[in-house]
Write a protein that holds these residues in place. Structure first.
Motif, PDB file in Angstrom:
ATOM      1  N   SER A  14       0.986  -1.092   0.096  1.00 45.89           N
ATOM      2  CA  SER A  14       0.030  -0.188  -0.210  1.00 45.89           C
ATOM      3  C   SER A  14       0.566   1.272  -0.227  1.00 45.89           C
ATOM      4  O   SER A  14       2.237   1.360   0.700  1.00 45.89           O
ATOM      5  CB  SER A  14      -1.070   0.012   1.609  1.00 45.89           C
ATOM      6  OG  SER A  14      -0.394  -0.651   2.442  1.00 45.89           O
ATOM      7  N   TYR A  40     -12.043  -7.286  -1.034  1.00 45.70           N
ATOM      8  CA  TYR A  40     -10.776  -8.452   0.110  1.00 45.70           C
ATOM      9  C   TYR A  40     -11.605  -7.522   1.434  1.00 45.70           C
ATOM     10  O   TYR A  40     -11.755  -7.874   3.302  1.00 45.70           O
ATOM     11  CB  TYR A  40      -9.591  -8.686   0.333  1.00 45.70           C
ATOM     12  CG  TYR A  40      -8.945  -9.952  -0.703  1.00 45.70           C
ATOM     13  CD1 TYR A  40      -9.496 -10.924   0.654  1.00 45.70           C
ATOM     14  CD2 TYR A  40      -8.620  -9.710  -1.919  1.00 45.70           C
ATOM     15  CE1 TYR A  40      -8.872 -12.312  -0.283  1.00 45.70           C
ATOM     16  CE2 TYR A  40      -7.777 -10.681  -2.017  1.00 45.70           C
ATOM     17  CZ  TYR A  40      -8.315 -11.392  -1.891  1.00 45.70           C
ATOM     18  OH  TYR A  40      -7.490 -12.879  -1.839  1.00 45.70           O
ATOM     19  N   SER A 104      -8.281 -11.732   4.827  1.00 46.94           N
ATOM     20  CA  SER A 104      -6.991 -11.485   3.994  1.00 46.94           C
ATOM     21  C   SER A 104      -6.795 -13.244   3.390  1.00 46.94           C
ATOM     22  O   SER A 104      -6.165 -13.281   2.889  1.00 46.94           O
ATOM     23  CB  SER A 104      -7.134 -10.997   2.600  1.00 46.94           C
ATOM     24  OG  SER A 104      -6.153 -10.261   3.191  1.00 46.94           O
ATOM     25  N   GLY A 132      -3.701  -5.643  -7.094  1.00 48.60           N
ATOM     26  CA  GLY A 132      -3.620  -6.237  -6.063  1.00 48.60           C
ATOM     27  C   GLY A 132      -1.782  -6.684  -5.428  1.00 48.60           C
ATOM     28  O   GLY A 132      -1.542  -6.009  -5.570  1.00 48.60           O
ATOM     29  N   ASP A 134      -1.355 -10.140  -5.224  1.00 45.89           N
ATOM     30  CA  ASP A 134      -1.211 -11.258  -5.781  1.00 45.89           C
ATOM     31  C   ASP A 134      -1.639 -11.463  -7.534  1.00 45.89           C
ATOM     32  O   ASP A 134      -1.658 -12.983  -7.529  1.00 45.89           O
ATOM     33  CB  ASP A 134      -1.490 -12.426  -4.892  1.00 45.89           C
ATOM     34  CG  ASP A 134      -3.057 -12.361  -4.841  1.00 45.89           C
ATOM     35  OD1 ASP A 134      -3.688 -11.312  -5.197  1.00 45.89           O
ATOM     36  OD2 ASP A 134      -3.936 -13.281  -4.523  1.00 45.89           O
ATOM     37  N   ARG A 179       0.807  -3.727   8.525  1.00 44.53           N
ATOM     38  CA  ARG A 179      -0.093  -4.431   7.343  1.00 44.53           C
ATOM     39  C   ARG A 179       1.073  -5.594   6.143  1.00 44.53           C
ATOM     40  O   ARG A 179       0.663  -6.321   5.839  1.00 44.53           O
ATOM     41  CB  ARG A 179      -0.693  -3.429   6.527  1.00 44.53           C
ATOM     42  CG  ARG A 179      -2.298  -4.084   6.254  1.00 44.53           C
ATOM     43  CD  ARG A 179      -3.489  -3.253   5.977  1.00 44.53           C
ATOM     44  NE  ARG A 179      -3.151  -2.173   5.966  1.00 44.53           N
ATOM     45  CZ  ARG A 179      -3.756  -1.691   4.244  1.00 44.53           C
ATOM     46  NH1 ARG A 179      -4.278  -2.238   3.565  1.00 44.53           N
ATOM     47  NH2 ARG A 179      -3.836  -0.256   3.965  1.00 44.53           N
TER      48      ARG A 179
HETATM   49  O1   DC Z   1      -5.320  -2.506  -1.666  1.00 43.33           O
HETATM   50  P1   DC Z   1      -6.207  -2.330  -0.039  1.00 43.33           P
HETATM   51  O2   DC Z   1      -5.019  -1.464   0.804  1.00 43.33           O
HETATM   52  O3   DC Z   1      -6.837  -2.159  -0.745  1.00 43.33           O
HETATM   53  O4   DC Z   1      -5.577  -4.098   0.066  1.00 43.33           O
HETATM   54  C1   DC Z   1      -6.309  -4.361   1.046  1.00 43.33           C
HETATM   55  C2   DC Z   1      -6.231  -5.400   1.985  1.00 43.33           C
HETATM   56  O5   DC Z   1      -6.146  -6.535   1.291  1.00 43.33           O
HETATM   57  C3   DC Z   1      -4.578  -5.676   1.503  1.00 43.33           C
HETATM   58  O6   DC Z   1      -3.735  -5.335   3.444  1.00 43.33           O
HETATM   59  C4   DC Z   1      -4.290  -7.125   1.770  1.00 43.33           C
HETATM   60  C5   DC Z   1      -5.277  -7.790   1.292  1.00 43.33           C
HETATM   61  N1   DC Z   1      -5.621  -7.885  -0.733  1.00 43.33           N
HETATM   62  C6   DC Z   1      -4.784  -9.344  -0.364  1.00 43.33           C
HETATM   63  O7   DC Z   1      -4.955  -9.853   0.344  1.00 43.33           O
HETATM   64  N2   DC Z   1      -4.279 -10.042  -2.055  1.00 43.33           N
HETATM   65  C7   DC Z   1      -4.898  -8.720  -2.404  1.00 43.33           C
HETATM   66  N3   DC Z   1      -4.643  -9.058  -3.836  1.00 43.33           N
HETATM   67  C8   DC Z   1      -5.445  -7.880  -2.392  1.00 43.33           C
HETATM   68  C9   DC Z   1      -5.191  -7.498  -1.021  1.00 43.33           C
END
Ligand code: DC
Length: 225
Positions: A14, A40, A104, A132, A134, A179
């Motif tokens: 992030s 998620y 998640s 994202g 992964d 995180r």
């Molecule tokens: O991009 P974000 O900060 O809104 O994502 C929130 C959470 O979602 C992040 O801390 C981990 C999870 N996440 C994930 O495990 N796999 C993804 N492809 C996208 C997000």
């Protein structure tokens, strides 16, 4: 020959500019856009709202198939609903943000959301930018282009506290690193750079520069270079 559709995977921690970049690139190139973090967050919001104990992975796993999560993929106005309720606002609260890594990390949650992501990507007629953690490694390993965005913890914390007006940079930095550590160390499809991803360090780049860089990479791919 120029290809009709293109699938772009943009991963990274992030605060690297993933969302702003992905949205702008998709809009500029006429592609759909999918924010997988929002999915998620949406399932986390549902767990919290329904009183599921997020410390208990088996309780989460047992109900992972229940909520219906729908993502609107127009980059100029992406939407997210759970069982028909617009959750775009509620999924950005501190409460959801602090719980999303635990939810998640549950394999049944990932399997469910990954399936949803693959079906959205395969239905995007003109191609899609999927952002994202992964996407390049697990969700869409055959993506035409994989980008991994990075930035120094300082740059990321400064950007995130700019978005969350009035927040303390030091506290934001700590929460963000915590995180990332959780997302990178989980067993099932952790945050990771795919071997064939192009890494872009955004620490000293403006958002516009990052967008231009990614647009150029997509155009080169489309031209078959
Ligand atoms: O991009 P974000 O900060 O809104 O994502 C929130 C959470 O979602 C992040 O801390 C981990 C999870 N996440 C994930 O495990 N796999 C993804 N492809 C996208 C997000």
């Amino acid at each position: 020959m120029e290809r009709a559709t293109v699938i772009v995977a943009i991963d990274g921690p992030s605060g690297t500019g993933k969302s702003s970049t992905s949205k702008a690139v998709a809009a500029q190139l006429g592609l759909s856009y999918l924010d997988t973090g929002a999915q998620y967050r949406a399932i986390t919001w549902w767990m919290v709202t329904n009183g599921i104990d997020i410390e208990d992975p088996s309780a989460i796993a047992a109900v992972a198939g229940k909520p219906e999560i729908v993502s609107g993929t127009d980059p100029s106005g992406p939407t997210i609903t759970v069982d028909g309720t617009d959750v775009a606002g509620p999924i950005r609260t501190q409460d959801v943000t602090s719980k999303v890594s635990a939810v998640s990390a549950v394999p049944e949650v990932r399997a469910r959301i990954t399936e949803l992501q693959r079906s959205i990507a395969s239905g995007a007629e003109n191609g899609i930018v999927v952002e994202g953690r992964d996407i390049g490694t697990t969700v869409l390993p055959d993506a035409d282009l994989k980008i991994f965005l990075t930035a120094s913890p300082e740059a990321r914390a400064a950007r995130r506290s700019g978005e969350l007006k009035g927040s303390d940079v030091q506290q934001t930095r700590e929460a963000l690193l915590k995180r990332d550590a959780a997302d990178s160390s989980r067993k099932t499809s952790p945050l990771a750079k795919a071997d064939d991803a192009v890494e872009v360090d955004t620490s000293d780049l403006t958002l516009q520069q990052v967008i231009e860089c990614v647009v150029t990479l997509v155009e080169e791919k489309r031209a078959g270079k």
